[in-house]
Enzyme design. Structure first.
Site, short mmCIF file in Angstrom:
data_model
loop_
_atom_site.label_atom_id
_atom_site.label_comp_id
_atom_site.label_asym_id
_atom_site.label_seq_id
_atom_site.Cartn_x
_atom_site.Cartn_y
_atom_site.Cartn_z
CB SER A 117 59.25 30.06 101.83
OG SER A 117 58.53 28.71 102.18
N1 SAH Z 1 61.47 24.02 101.38
C1 SAH Z 1 61.36 24.19 99.86
C2 SAH Z 1 60.10 24.63 99.65
C3 SAH Z 1 58.94 23.72 99.74
S1 SAH Z 1 57.57 24.01 98.78
C4 SAH Z 1 62.59 24.98 99.44
O1 SAH Z 1 63.32 25.35 100.16
O2 SAH Z 1 62.66 25.11 98.27
C5 SAH Z 1 56.91 22.50 99.50
C6 SAH Z 1 57.42 21.05 98.79
O3 SAH Z 1 56.79 20.11 99.45
C7 SAH Z 1 56.92 20.89 97.35
O4 SAH Z 1 58.23 20.74 96.68
C8 SAH Z 1 56.23 19.52 97.53
O5 SAH Z 1 56.13 18.99 96.13
C9 SAH Z 1 56.48 19.20 98.83
N2 SAH Z 1 55.68 18.10 99.38
C10 SAH Z 1 54.21 18.06 99.55
N3 SAH Z 1 53.53 17.14 100.11
C11 SAH Z 1 54.71 16.34 100.39
C12 SAH Z 1 54.81 15.09 101.03
N4 SAH Z 1 53.85 14.39 101.59
N5 SAH Z 1 56.12 14.62 101.45
C13 SAH Z 1 57.18 15.39 101.04
N6 SAH Z 1 57.30 16.46 100.28
C14 SAH Z 1 55.99 16.97 99.94
#
Ligand code: SAH
Length: 237
Positions: free
Chosen positions: A89
């Site tokens: 983000s």
């Molecule tokens: N918080 C992160 C950005 C997240 S992007 C940062 O600071 O970099 C969203 C992330 O959620 C992605 O890496 C994606 O693979 C993960 N994601 C998607 N569905 C998910 C689930 N059911 N459980 C855990 N992670 C998940």
């Protein structure tokens, strides 16, 4: 011998020049976050971020969590690709979600969607313990390594589907979800302490960033704060 010493001196110089460059970049990033907060305050209801959140944003080395080819862009106020079709983000949204969670120093926080590990690191500056779940193994492993390398030893990570929360460490004072489901997972509400808060984007292409508060009597209230755009929450097959 003399050649060696000057080589070391040169190395020392370039490393410190690099890190001070990032200090300035982070300060600049925080200024942009403050300006943006004031600009959108009417929609978000948050005019200012707390000094603690701004201090965390000013100290966590975002460049250490992004892929090497994105390092120069690390402190720009925009989202960045982290590989595997996922994005980290923009710093303003990281600050906003952190602010909305109202983290206290004694808190135990769950994050769903470790991604790069950057948001977990910001939370780790403010909370006692952070637990973070990532569904894409390669991302989770890279993030865990970065968190360890940067000394965030109050963050525990795992690979798995965060839709289910993390029952072994529940209940949590706060839960932050950084991928978007189309509904609020009931398991996450269950794993919230009374008085706890859940910050989560809910919807399809454009989502509402929601704050769910669990009251002392166990009932919940939800508030839509601002429209956001996150990658979807995927589920284990
Ligand atoms: N918080 C992160 C950005 C997240 S992007 C940062 O600071 O970099 C969203 C992330 O959620 C992605 O890496 C994606 O693979 C993960 N994601 C998607 N569905 C998910 C689930 N059911 N459980 C855990 N992670 C998940």
């Amino acid at each position: 011998m003399r050649a060696l010493i000057s080589a070391i001196a040169l190395l020392g110089l370039s490393v410190s020049a690099l890190s001070s460059e990032f200090v300035d970049a982070r300060r600049q990033m925080v200024e942009e976050i403050k300006t943006m907060a004031a600009t959108v305050a009417r929609e978000t209801g948050v005019a200012q971020f707390s000094p603690e959140v701004l201090a965390a944003m000013e100290t966590v080395p975002r460049h250490a969590f992004v892929p090497a080819d994105q390092r120069d862009a690390a402190y720009r106020n925009r989202p960045l690709p982290v590989g595997h079709g996922q994005t980290i983000s923009q710093p303003f949204i990281v600050a906003m979600m952190t602010e909305l969670l109202r983290v206290r120093p004694s808190d135990r926080i769950l994050e769903v969607g470790t991604g790069s590990g950057y948001q977990a690191a910001v939370l780790a500056k403010l909370a006692r313990d952070v637990y973070s779940i990532e569904i894409v193994r390669a991302l989770g492993e890279t993030a865990a390594a970065a968190l360890k390398r940067e000394g965030f030893d109050n963050v525990t990570t795992k690979i798995g589907d965060g839709y289910q929360g993390w029952p072994e460490y529940a209940p949590f004072d706060g839960i932050m979800v950084t991928a978007a489901p189309d509904h609020i997972p009931p398991e996450l509400i269950d794993q919230l302490k009374p008085g706890g808060r859940l910050v989560i984007p809910v919807g399809d292409l454009v989502q509402d960033l929601m704050v769910v508060e669990k009251k002392r009597d166990g009932t919940t209230t939800s508030t839509a704060v601002v429209p956001v755009r996150f990658v979807p929450l995927t589920r284990e097959k």
